[in-house]
Design a protein around this motif. Structure first.
Motif, PDB file in Angstrom:
ATOM      1  N   LYS A  11       0.846  -1.195   0.000  1.00  0.00           N
ATOM      2  CA  LYS A  11       0.000   0.000   0.000  1.00  0.00           C
ATOM      3  C   LYS A  11       0.876   1.238   0.000  1.00  0.00           C
ATOM      4  N   ALA A  39       3.448   2.410   2.985  1.00  0.00           N
ATOM      5  CA  ALA A  39       3.044   2.015   4.336  1.00  0.00           C
ATOM      6  C   ALA A  39       3.193   0.517   4.553  1.00  0.00           C
ATOM      7  N   GLY A  62       2.926  -0.076   9.784  1.00  0.00           N
ATOM      8  CA  GLY A  62       2.011  -0.554   8.753  1.00  0.00           C
ATOM      9  C   GLY A  62       0.961  -1.534   9.241  1.00  0.00           C
ATOM     10  N   THR A  65      -2.743  -0.230   8.610  1.00  0.00           N
ATOM     11  CA  THR A  65      -2.962  -0.202   7.156  1.00  0.00           C
ATOM     12  C   THR A  65      -3.226  -1.608   6.640  1.00  0.00           C
ATOM     13  N   LYS A  68      -6.723  -2.653   7.593  1.00  0.00           N
ATOM     14  CA  LYS A  68      -7.733  -1.977   6.763  1.00  0.00           C
ATOM     15  C   LYS A  68      -7.821  -2.597   5.375  1.00  0.00           C
ATOM     16  N   LEU A  74      -9.434  -0.313   2.766  1.00  0.00           N
ATOM     17  CA  LEU A  74      -8.450   0.212   1.823  1.00  0.00           C
ATOM     18  C   LEU A  74      -8.219  -0.781   0.689  1.00  0.00           C
TER      19      LEU A  74
END
Length: 332
Positions: A11, A39, A62, A65, A68, A74
């Motif tokens: 990401k 990330a 991270g 992230t 998600k 994401l």
């Protein structure tokens, strides 16, 4: 088939860059500049049904992230992710029906509603069988000590009360996969113990797969047999918690308090200085190369020692070594 699978999961965020002041703001408006920030960087792992996995790393490593992307919030910049055989983003509704998420600093409950109303609403959203819902509600109220909170609006609850309520709301629809992102942050010891016991029981009785991100190493030691460690977006370790302890458990730490300030110290082979500040000296030694008595004797021959203490390795000491680079390829 694994419950969770990622392959080269990446990401990258495009972050706007702006100079200070009004001139910088105007320039950014007409000539925007961006910087790519990675990330999560090529992370690959899999999680089997019924596992409780600790996903740990420093702030900004991270972790959130990754969670998600696993939940579908994401979209990955590249790589693949599958949860229960699905792409979490492309099949968000189907994915959401079979997962539960606790974000330690966010709430999924309705702020002005009493807890029981929020739980009733969640049961209707997930189209739960009323008898099964009543059975689980009674069980959760008992295990999480929620009886006196059912009629209390969420906004009037303490942090510990909210987190217990969040856990009930997350698991009430019996998800197959649960993501716990800092679930015990800011909680006192008693609440933490109650939540850990509840998570262990749910995993044991229902086979729920749990991915836990936390800075509380007590959570990891109590709940996880396996840990995945991420640093600066890269996966640096994936394996048993016991292997990490065994590899780094050979180190011991001794703290000395001296009668006067230090100006230098000679140490036996296998010992090194961790910190030196005034009259305080903290040493680490490899017990395969030397002994605590040998290190203590060497220091006492050179200084008037007022007091000293020997610390056995615990997970916090081990993880500190890992974060300092002990698991990076150049350190292996």
């Amino acid at each position: 088939m694994s419950v969770i699978q990622t392959e080269n999961l990446t990401k990258i965020f495009r972050v706007p860059q702006k100079d200070a002041g009004v001139r910088g703001a105007v320039k950014a408006l007409f000539q925007p500049r961006y910087k790519d920030v990675t990330a999560v960087d090529g992370v690959t792992f899999s999680v089997e049904k019924g596992e409780v996995v600790g996903y740990i790393g420093l702030n900004g490593a991270g972790k959130s992230t990754t969670i998600k992307m696993l939940t579908g919030i994401l979209v990955p910049s590249s790589g693949q992710v599958r949860v229960l055989g699905r792409d979490p983003h492309r099949e968000r509704v189907a994915n959401a029906r079979q997962i539960g998420v606790v974000f330690g600093q966010r709430t999924q409950l309705w702020w002005d509603l009493a807890l029981i109303e929020s739980l009733n609403t969640i049961a209707k959203i997930y189209e739960m069988d009323p008898q099964r819902y009543d059975q689980l509600l009674e069980q959760f109220v008992d295990l999480l000590d929620l009886k006196d909170l059912l009629k209390v609006p969420v906004r009037n609850m303490s942090l510990g009360q909210k987190m217990r309520a969040e856990l009930a709301a997350t698991l009430i629809h019996e998800p197959e996969v649960v993501y716990l992102d800092e679930p015990t942050i800011g909680l006192d010891l008693i609440v933490k113990e109650r939540m850990r016991a509840f998570i262990k029981q749910q995993n044991r009785e229902t086979g729920t797969t749990v991915v836990l991100t936390t800075h509380d190493l007590g959570d990891i030691e109590e709940l996880c047999q396996r840990v995945i460690i991420i640093d600066e977006g890269k996966l640096i370790y994936d394996g048993p918690l016991s292997a990490i302890k065994e590899r780094f458990g050979k180190y011991r730490q001794i703290t000395f308090e001296m009668a006067r300030d230090l100006d230098g110290v000679d140490l036996p082979a296998g010992a090194e200085i961790v910190t030196q500040d005034g009259r305080s000296l903290v040493l680490r030694f490899d017990r395969t190369q030397t002994t605590a008595s040998r290190v203590a004797a060497a220091v006492m021959e050179q200084f008037n020692v007022v007091d000293f203490s020997l610390a056995e390795p615990d997970l916090s000491m081990i993880v500190k070594q890992i974060y300092q680079g002990a698991l990076h390829p150049e350190a292996v």
